[in-house]
Design a protein around this motif. Structure first.
Motif, mmCIF file in Angstrom:
data_model
loop_
_atom_site.group_PDB
_atom_site.id
_atom_site.type_symbol
_atom_site.label_atom_id
_atom_site.label_comp_id
_atom_site.label_asym_id
_atom_site.label_seq_id
_atom_site.Cartn_x
_atom_site.Cartn_y
_atom_site.Cartn_z
ATOM 1 N N ARG A 105 0.916 -1.051 0.007
ATOM 2 C CA ARG A 105 0.100 0.104 0.026
ATOM 3 C C ARG A 105 0.698 1.272 0.071
ATOM 4 N N ARG A 130 -8.545 -7.954 -3.721
ATOM 5 C CA ARG A 130 -9.565 -7.019 -3.628
ATOM 6 C C ARG A 130 -9.366 -5.595 -3.956
ATOM 7 N N GLU A 131 -8.355 -5.109 -3.397
ATOM 8 C CA GLU A 131 -7.865 -3.546 -3.691
ATOM 9 C C GLU A 131 -7.470 -3.619 -4.693
ATOM 10 N N TYR A 132 -6.752 -4.476 -5.474
ATOM 11 C CA TYR A 132 -5.761 -4.195 -6.831
ATOM 12 C C TYR A 132 -6.210 -5.166 -7.545
#
Length: 130
Positions: free
Chosen positions: A42, A69-71
C-alpha cells in the motif's frame, strides 16, 4: 526491470530468493509476513507480489484476497511447501482468490524466473518500471 514484493516468513529462503532475483535485475522489497507485505504494498506498490501461503500474522490466502480485492489487476505468484500434503489445495485456493501462478516448493530458480516473466508479460509489466 519490474519491481517485486517478496512475502515469505522463512528468512533464509526469502533472503536467498531476493538475492537471486536482484542478480537477475529485479528490484525486490521483502516482507516477513502478509500483514507487513500488505502495508508495504500500500505504501509503495510493486509490479508483482510473490507470497508464501503458510505464514504468521496474515497468511498468504488472506494476503492474496486482500491485495486482489484492492488491486484487481495486480500480478501475484503464490508459493507453498509447508504442510506438503495440503500445499496443492492451498495453491488451488490461491488461484481462485486471484493468484496468477502457483508454485509448490521446492522449485528451481529457472522455474520461478519463467513464472515471473510469464506473469509480468501477461500483465503488460515486462518493461522496466517508470
Amino acid at each position: 526491470m519490474p519491481s517485486i514484493l517478496l512475502i515469505e516468513d522463512d528468512n533464509l529462503f526469502r533472503e536467498a530468493v531476493a538475492a537471486a532475483l536482484t542478480e537477475h535485475g529485479y528490484t525486490v522489497t521483502q516482507a516477513g509476513d502478509g500483514a507487513q507485505g500488505v502495508r508495504l504494498f500500500r505504501a509503495a506498490p510493486t509490479d508483482l507480489v510473490i507470497t508464501d501461503i503458510v505464514m504468521p500474522n496474515k497468511e498468504g490466502l488472506e494476503t492474496i484476497e486482500a491485495l486482489h480485492r484492492e488491486y484487481p489487476k495486480l500480478a501475484i505468484i503464490a508459493m507453498s511447501g509447508g504442510l506438503a500434503r495440503e500445499a496443492p489445495l492451498y495453491l488451488s485456493i490461491a488461484g481462485v482468490l486471484g493468484a496468477d501462478r502457483m508454485l509448490q516448493k521446492p522449485f528451481a530458480l529457472p522455474t520461478l524466473l519463467t513464472a515471473i516473466e510469464e506473469v509480468l508479460a501477461a500483465a503488460g509489466k515486462d518493461e522496466p518500471a517508470s
